[in-house]
Design a protein around this motif. Structure first.
Motif, PDB file in Angstrom:
ATOM      1  N   GLU A  19      11.298  24.544  24.621  1.00 38.38           N
ATOM      2  CA  GLU A  19      11.831  24.247  25.938  1.00 38.38           C
ATOM      3  C   GLU A  19      10.632  23.979  26.855  1.00 38.38           C
ATOM      4  OE1 GLU A  19      14.552  26.171  29.459  1.00 38.38           O
ATOM      5  OE2 GLU A  19      14.499  27.146  27.513  1.00 38.38           O
ATOM      6  N   PRO A  20      10.556  22.779  27.434  1.00 37.60           N
ATOM      7  CA  PRO A  20       9.418  22.433  28.284  1.00 37.60           C
ATOM      8  C   PRO A  20       9.220  23.423  29.425  1.00 37.60           C
ATOM      9  CG  PRO A  20      10.762  20.504  27.840  1.00 37.60           C
ATOM     10  CD  PRO A  20      11.521  21.695  27.321  1.00 37.60           C
ATOM     11  N   LEU A  21       7.975  23.738  29.718  1.00 38.73           N
ATOM     12  CA  LEU A  21       7.553  24.630  30.793  1.00 38.73           C
ATOM     13  C   LEU A  21       8.002  26.073  30.604  1.00 38.73           C
ATOM     14  CD1 LEU A  21       8.211  22.257  33.805  1.00 38.73           C
ATOM     15  CD2 LEU A  21       6.062  22.635  32.612  1.00 38.73           C
ATOM     16  N   ALA A 111      11.475  29.609  37.510  1.00 37.88           N
ATOM     17  CA  ALA A 111      11.583  28.568  38.530  1.00 37.88           C
ATOM     18  C   ALA A 111      10.729  28.909  39.749  1.00 37.88           C
ATOM     19  CB  ALA A 111      13.037  28.361  38.935  1.00 37.88           C
ATOM     20  N   VAL A 112      10.717  30.172  40.148  1.00 40.23           N
ATOM     21  CA  VAL A 112       9.902  30.596  41.288  1.00 40.23           C
ATOM     22  C   VAL A 112       8.426  30.305  41.003  1.00 40.23           C
ATOM     23  CG1 VAL A 112       9.079  32.593  42.624  1.00 40.23           C
ATOM     24  CG2 VAL A 112      11.516  32.344  42.124  1.00 40.23           C
ATOM     25  N   HIS A 113       7.961  30.685  39.827  1.00 43.59           N
ATOM     26  CA  HIS A 113       6.553  30.461  39.477  1.00 43.59           C
ATOM     27  C   HIS A 113       6.235  28.975  39.355  1.00 43.59           C
ATOM     28  CE1 HIS A 113       5.164  34.595  38.941  1.00 43.59           C
ATOM     29  NE2 HIS A 113       6.398  34.851  38.521  1.00 43.59           N
ATOM     30  N   PHE A 114       7.156  28.222  38.792  1.00 43.63           N
ATOM     31  CA  PHE A 114       6.927  26.782  38.658  1.00 43.63           C
ATOM     32  C   PHE A 114       6.888  26.115  40.034  1.00 43.63           C
ATOM     33  CE2 PHE A 114       8.407  22.400  37.901  1.00 43.63           C
ATOM     34  CZ  PHE A 114       7.349  21.979  37.110  1.00 43.63           C
ATOM     35  N   GLN A 115       7.760  26.539  40.921  1.00 41.77           N
ATOM     36  CA  GLN A 115       7.777  25.948  42.256  1.00 41.77           C
ATOM     37  C   GLN A 115       6.550  26.339  43.066  1.00 41.77           C
ATOM     38  OE1 GLN A 115       9.696  23.390  43.222  1.00 41.77           O
ATOM     39  NE2 GLN A 115      10.101  23.596  41.037  1.00 41.77           N
ATOM     40  N   ARG A 116       5.987  27.501  42.784  1.00 45.53           N
ATOM     41  CA  ARG A 116       4.715  27.849  43.422  1.00 45.53           C
ATOM     42  C   ARG A 116       3.673  26.789  43.106  1.00 45.53           C
ATOM     43  NH1 ARG A 116      -0.124  28.744  41.707  1.00 45.53           N
ATOM     44  NH2 ARG A 116      -1.540  29.749  43.116  1.00 45.53           N
TER      45      ARG A 116
END
Length: 147
Positions: A19-21, A111-116
């Motif tokens: 699963e990407p990311l 998602a929180v970490h990716f959006q950071r």
């Protein structure tokens, strides 16, 4: 930790199960190994992606992240930000947000970490803050005022 070299062809085959990311090579191999039945046959490896789940759109995390940082004086550690986002968004999370990734974390936490990272690229969060510390920039404060 041992180093293993694999062919490009095998690497591309392994990527089909990742699963990407979310997954890395180790978590993907564990997925595959856990999906081998007693006859040595590979059963279907189920992988969820944000595209196929009912999840909160990624950009909706920006405001709660920046609000949390502002409420903490502009700087907070990652765990504090995650907790702040959860308290601000808990009522609006969708069912897919609570699905877990291969590493055991909830989709919404990733998602929180990716959006950071996205917000760092946009200049809303300082890219030069110490490791594990998130810091809002002046541009981030302005974004929060206008959105």
């Amino acid at each position: 930790m041992p180093v293993v070299r694999i062919s490009e062809e095998l690497f591309k085959e392994i990527q089909k199960y990742a699963e990407p990311l979310v997954d890395n090579i180790e978590t993907t191999l564990w997925k595959i190994l856990k999906s081998v039945n007693q006859n040595g046959e590979l059963t279907h490896v189920r992988s969820y992606s944000r595209k196929t789940l009912d999840v909160t759109p990624q950009k909706e995390f920006w405001r709660p992240i920046l609000e949390t940082l502002t409420s903490k004086g502009g700087t907070a550690n990652a765990q504090t930000v995650v907790e702040g986002v959860e308290s601000r968004m808990r009522a609006s999370f969708k069912a897919g947000d609570y699905k877990t990734n291969a590493d055991g974390t909830a989709k919404w936490v990733k998602a929180v970490h990716f959006q950071r990272l996205s917000m760092v690229h946009q200049g809303l969060i300082d890219r030069n803050s110490p490791r594990g510390v998130w810091q809002i920039t002046e541009k981030g404060r302005q974004w929060l005022l206008h959105h």
